[in-house]
Design an enzyme around this catalytic site. Structure first.
Site, PDB file in Angstrom:
ATOM      1  CB  SER A   1      39.024  38.520  41.771  1.00  0.00           C
ATOM      2  OG  SER A   1      39.843  37.661  41.006  1.00  0.00           O
TER       3      SER A   1
ATOM      4  CE  LYS B   1      37.321  34.571  40.745  1.00  0.00           C
ATOM      5  NZ  LYS B   1      38.489  35.384  40.420  1.00  0.00           N
TER       6      LYS B   1
ATOM      7  CB  SER C   1      39.765  34.942  44.458  1.00  0.00           C
ATOM      8  OG  SER C   1      39.350  35.836  43.465  1.00  0.00           O
TER       9      SER C   1
END
Length: 438
Positions: free
Chosen positions: A111, A114, A169
């Site tokens: 993640s 992101k 997240s």
């Protein structure tokens, strides 16, 4: 309905903006990477050891496997108990890489990807824009995805969705924003284009949320570029530094049949920002993003400021199987970086985006921050926030000593159109201070 809780965030502390011209740095084309074995997922690392030759973007030393550091007189030695497959310590403003270990090793990012998603899409919508979620937008989420708790047929603001991305997240929030952007495929294409613009050439995006996918890779170097670029955006800095906030719940009906939505609290999953058991809140921490998947292991990029210096640290996949190990190794690298800054010779640099023009573009560490539109104190478009005038007092009464010495008479050589700023620093405006706000 209970009154809304306060949002805790670490927000503005002014960072310096000193302009200096630099010589060009020749950038090599990234070396080809070894292909994974037939039994391995292509999004996992190709082997247990890094390639013998990696990308030389940012300097030839960064293409070499192993630890790269040049200690000068009085510099502390690196921590001995680092187990991550790849890591990097860099000055967020000058772009100097103070030390690195397999910085260009292409690994699954989880993640932390992101950060690129946010840096690509944040400028597209005002925070107050509302969106009603359809069932199709929540389809195809990977099994075991991290979620913020978005419900179909409910309406959320863009601000709600970005909090879901940064704090929890939430892959559900990523998919909704991707749908608003024309779909996952278009979003992936834009993320890959933006990575190329940032010269993050180790990165290949397949899934916008960082979920394990065949062929999806990045590197500690590239993740650091994403964080550095993102921190130029006011909204990015705000969301990344938010510790906790309230998120809209599902619509229900009270005893009289009247619909209502009871919000619930969400907390940032960045343990160095909020603390967690044996991990303390790191002094001066301001974000940015953590991740964890089967292929990636634990990954993390953090930014922190101490004594007027802003550092970025990225750590990928510690081998030590201990709870919160990625945060512990990050904290040790931050400690080392703040102690070693000014006492080590850089082993590389964080490069400029390709759109930087002029003879100093190659090897420059970053463009001038975008000016913030008047009246955007709360942020609205994701544009970068403009820092205060050099020497002006900060909110805590400090004067930003040393800033004015670097800028005389407002001598900011910023040209518009096809012109460029000849500088080596990429100031991070309004970085960190923890405070409460409604």
């Amino acid at each position: 309905m209970p009154p809304p809780m306060k949002i805790l965030r670490r927000s503005p502390l002014v960072a310096a903006a000193v302009l200096t011209a630099v010589s060009p740095l020749a950038l090599a084309v990234p070396a080809a990477q070894a292909a994974p074995g037939p039994e391995a997922s292509p999004s996992a690392s190709p082997s247990a050891t890094p390639p013998a030759s990696m990308s030389a973007v940012g300097g030839a030393r960064l293409a070499l496997p192993g630890t790269q550091v040049e200690l000068a007189g009085g510099a502390p030695v690196l921590p001995k108990d680092l187990t991550a497959r790849s890591w990097i310590v860099a000055d967020a403003e000058s772009g100097d890489v103070l030390a690195a270990h397999n910085a260009h090793w292409r690994l699954a990012p989880a993640s932390t990807l992101k950060m690129l998603f946010a840096d690509t899409l944040l400028p597209k919508w005002p925070r107050s824009e509302k969106h009603r979620v359809t069932p199709e937008e929540l389809a195809d989420l990977g099994a075991g995805s991290s979620l913020v708790g978005i419900k179909e047929n409910e309406t959320y603001t863009v601000e709600d969705l970005w909090r879901g991305v940064f704090l929890m997240s939430g892959n559900d929030a990523v998919h909704v924003l991707s749908a608003m952007n024309g779909g996952v495929a278009d979003t992936v294409d834009e993320m890959n284009e933006h990575a190329a613009e940032l010269q993050a050439l180790d990165t290949e995006v397949v899934s916008p949320d960082g979920y394990d996918a065949p062929g999806q890779v990045s590197s500690a170097y590239d993740l650091t570029l994403f964080a550095r670029s993102g921190m130029q955006k006011k909204d990015f800095r705000e969301y990344a530094s938010t510790v906790r906030a309230m998120f809209p719940g599902e619509t229900r009906k009270d005893a009289k049949g009247k619909p209502y939505r009871k919000p619930f609290e969400i907390q940032n999953t960045n343990r160095l920002l909020r603390g967690d058991g044996d991990v303390r809140v790191y002094p001066g921490i301001a974000g940015v993003k953590n991740g964890n998947t089967t292929n990636a292991g634990a990954t993390f990029t953090g930014v922190a400021e101490q004594g007027g210096r802003v550092l970025l640290v990225t750590v990928m996949n510690p081998a030590k199987a201990e709870r919160n190990e990625v945060y512990k190794e990050t904290a040790r690298l931050f400690d080392w970086g703040f102690a070693a800054a000014g006492k080590v010779r850089p082993v590389g640099t964080l490069v400029a985006p390709r759109s930087a023009r002029g003879p100093e573009a190659e090897g420059r560490s970053g463009p001038a921050p975008e000016p913030e539109a008047p009246g955007e104190a709360g942020g609205g478009t994701g544009a970068a926030g403009a820092g205060p005038v050099a020497g002006a007092a900060a909110a805590d009464g400090s004067t930003g000593a040393g800033i004015a010495a670097g800028i005389a008479g407002g001598a900011l050589a910023l040209l518009v159109g096809t012109a460029y700023l000849v500088n080596r620093r990429w100031p991070v405006p309004d970085l960190v201070r923890r405070r409460s706000r409604p």
